[in-house]
Design an enzyme around this catalytic site. Structure first.
Site, PDB file in Angstrom:
ATOM      1  N   ASP A  49       1.081  64.786  48.241  1.00  0.00           N
ATOM      2  CA  ASP A  49       0.797  65.252  49.594  1.00  0.00           C
ATOM      3  C   ASP A  49       1.680  66.455  49.940  1.00  0.00           C
ATOM      4  O   ASP A  49       2.842  66.527  49.540  1.00  0.00           O
ATOM      5  CB  ASP A  49       1.056  64.096  50.573  1.00  0.00           C
ATOM      6  CG  ASP A  49       0.491  64.362  51.946  1.00  0.00           C
ATOM      7  OD1 ASP A  49      -0.696  64.700  52.039  1.00  0.00           O
ATOM      8  OD2 ASP A  49       1.237  64.226  52.936  1.00  0.00           O
ATOM      9  N   GLU A  77      -2.203  68.615  46.857  1.00  0.00           N
ATOM     10  CA  GLU A  77      -2.751  68.693  48.217  1.00  0.00           C
ATOM     11  C   GLU A  77      -2.284  70.023  48.799  1.00  0.00           C
ATOM     12  O   GLU A  77      -1.167  70.144  49.288  1.00  0.00           O
ATOM     13  CB  GLU A  77      -2.266  67.497  49.041  1.00  0.00           C
ATOM     14  CG  GLU A  77      -2.983  67.347  50.388  1.00  0.00           C
ATOM     15  CD  GLU A  77      -2.323  68.114  51.505  1.00  0.00           C
ATOM     16  OE1 GLU A  77      -2.853  69.182  51.889  1.00  0.00           O
ATOM     17  OE2 GLU A  77      -1.278  67.667  51.994  1.00  0.00           O
ATOM     18  N   ASP A  79      -7.207  62.169  57.048  1.00  0.00           N
ATOM     19  CA  ASP A  79      -6.784  62.851  58.268  1.00  0.00           C
ATOM     20  C   ASP A  79      -7.948  63.469  59.040  1.00  0.00           C
ATOM     21  O   ASP A  79      -7.742  64.018  60.118  1.00  0.00           O
ATOM     22  CB  ASP A  79      -5.765  63.956  57.938  1.00  0.00           C
ATOM     23  CG  ASP A  79      -4.357  63.424  57.748  1.00  0.00           C
ATOM     24  OD1 ASP A  79      -4.050  62.350  58.288  1.00  0.00           O
ATOM     25  OD2 ASP A  79      -3.567  64.077  57.046  1.00  0.00           O
TER      26      ASP A  79
END
Length: 498
Positions: free
Chosen positions: A296, A343, A396
């Protein structure tokens, strides 16, 4: 080989006891994935969660979430009774996780199982001791951290008495040897033992079915974590172990005031001096737990956003240079080559793009970001190269149907034209088809889009607290008919080998 997969958090699985777990429903979902011709199951971080319930704010980067331990297996072992589990109020809502009830009920059951097992027979005890020894480098600090947290009614370590808050050697030895804490320390170790035993059993089953796990690790650790408490030298803290600056993102698509995550920032110079030893251990464990690792906020390795500690928003931070390729070069030298997804969302500078390209890792393309009437948009499929992973949306984002409903009229018209969409109620399937047909090597679709869910299926809304991470899938929705529909689409676009 072109591949596809489904994104579904463990917590979102159906199960009898309030939250998705490593229960029979997880194995049934693996069977569904295999029948649908899916190569990947992507999950969210599996660490223990605290206030806010976010898997990206965990009490440990190494530990597992005890909520995911399958209680039904403990009934089979004779460590729990079915009537004991059935009697606990987990909220009785099969479509939402009610975390407060899980917190109040689940640990009491696990404590009973611990007391009855005693890690009972000799064979089990040997396995348990082997686990404790193998993982002692993180488990000892984590177990003590959680025991102290329990003794302080769950309060963050920043509020603890100074000697133990500062993790002094004398204080750690004193509390670790204090009989008052012994049972809780062992209980914490026991829960980790159960978590990892059950997780690796599930992963092995998935792999045998031809389904591989994409895991997800946050770049940062939580401020209130065993990692920060036990290793203050690794983070940007002052002499009292108070953060000097914290992590987040500047104002962007998700939030006008930015995202204030509050995680402590790394002292990258220290990590470099140690040969990134902590990072190597962290990544080594991830490569054992998952078949592919999604990291991430990958851009934080190139530059990270530093926000003064105490600020109420992320508006006044600044960018600081990160470790860059040096970390990944060290990883390849020490751990070998492993599949990683970067990401790389958000505003990407030329140096971030160079870093992603140098690592060779695929980045991410989100179709929900594509339709802003700008033909140069990097998220439009005609701008992709093959080395990427395409998603309709992530944890998200809103679901595709929820996203489309909230679009501006001009963007709706553009999206429908691009997708050749004739029925807005079917826009999710047109988006899935677009992802599958794209040149991207891998396509990952959130399960909610296959289920044609609206905003009620959303996992997380960034920069908000409450009503996040609680969506659960109904038991009867991942049907053979749906698996066949997914299989045929993947076959059409050559994401399944003939």
């Amino acid at each position: 080989m072109r591949k596809s997969g489904i994104l579904l958090p463990i917590s979102s699985l159906p199960s009898a006891y309030g939250i998705g777990s490593f229960s029979k429903e997880a194995y049934e979902f693996v069977d569904f994935l295999a029948a649908a011709g899916q190569y990947y199951w992507q999950v969210l971080p599996l660490g223990p969660t605290g206030y806010g319930d976010s898997p990206y704010q965990s009490f440990s980067t190494f530990a597992g979430n005890s909520y995911f331990i399958d209680l039904e297996k403990l009934i089979e072992y004779g460590w729990l009774k079915k009537e004991e589990c059935d009697k606990v109020d987990f909220g009785h809502n099969r479509e939402k996780v009610i975390y407060e009830k899980i917190y109040r009920g689940r640990f009491k059951l696990l404590k009973k199982a611990f007391q009855r097992s005693g890690c009972a027979d000799k064979e089990e005890n040997e396995k348990y001791q082997e686990f404790v020894e193998k993982n002692s480098f993180w488990l000892e600090d984590y177990a003590l951290f959680m025991a102290l947290k329990t003794a302080h009614q769950g309060r963050g370590f920043m509020t603890w008495p100074e000697d133990i808050r500062l993790h002094t050697e004398t204080a750690v030895r004193k509390y670790r040897n204090d009989p008052e804490y012994q049972e809780e320390i062992e209980f914490q170790k026991f829960m980790q033992y159960l978590f990892f035993c059950q997780w690796f059993e599930l992963k092995q089953y998935a792999n045998q079915k031809g389904v591989y796990i994409i895991g997800d690790i946050p770049i940062y650790v939580a401020l209130d974590s065993a990692d920060t408490w036990a290793n203050p030298e690794m983070f940007l803290l002052d002499e009292k172990h108070i953060p000097i600056a914290v992590a987040g993102c500047p104002p962007d698509y998700f939030s006008k005031t930015g995202q204030l995550w509050g995680n402590p920032l790394y002292r990258w110079d220290y990590h470099k001096e140690t040969g990134y030893a902590w990072w190597m251990r962290r990544l080594e464990q991830c490569f054992a737990m998952y078949d592919v690792v999604r990291i991430d906020h990958f851009r934080g390795f190139d530059e990270y956003y530093s926000i003064p500690y105490g600020d109420k928003t992320a508006e006044f931070g600044h960018w600081v240079k990160g470790p860059g390729y040096d970390l990944f070069q060290t990883m390849k030298q020490k751990l070998g080559k492993h599949p990683i997804i970067a990401e790389d969302l958000g505003f990407l500078t030329p140096s971030v793009k160079r870093l992603v390209k140098k690592t060779g890792y695929p980045g991410m393309k989100i179709l929900e970001f594509a339709f802003d009437s700008n033909e140069d948009n990097d998220y439009l499929p005609h701008n992709y190269d093959k080395n990427c992973v395409v998603y309709t949306g992530t944890h998200d984002n809103d679901t595709t149907l929820g996203w489309f409903k909230s679009l501006k009229r001009t963007d709706k018209a553009y999206a429908r034209k691009y997708l050749n969409n004739s029925r807005p109620s079917k826009i999710n399937w047109d988006m899935i088809r677009l992802a599958m047909a794209s040149v991207a090597d891998t396509a990952i679709i959130p399960m909610q889009d296959y289920l044609s869910l609206g905003s009620e299926g959303r996992i997380n809304t960034p920069s908000t607290l409450g009503n996040n991470w609680d969506w659960r899938m109904k038991e009867d929705v991942y049907t053979a008919a749906l698996a066949e529909k997914i299989y045929e689409m993947c076959k059409l676009y050559k994401r399944i080998e003939d």
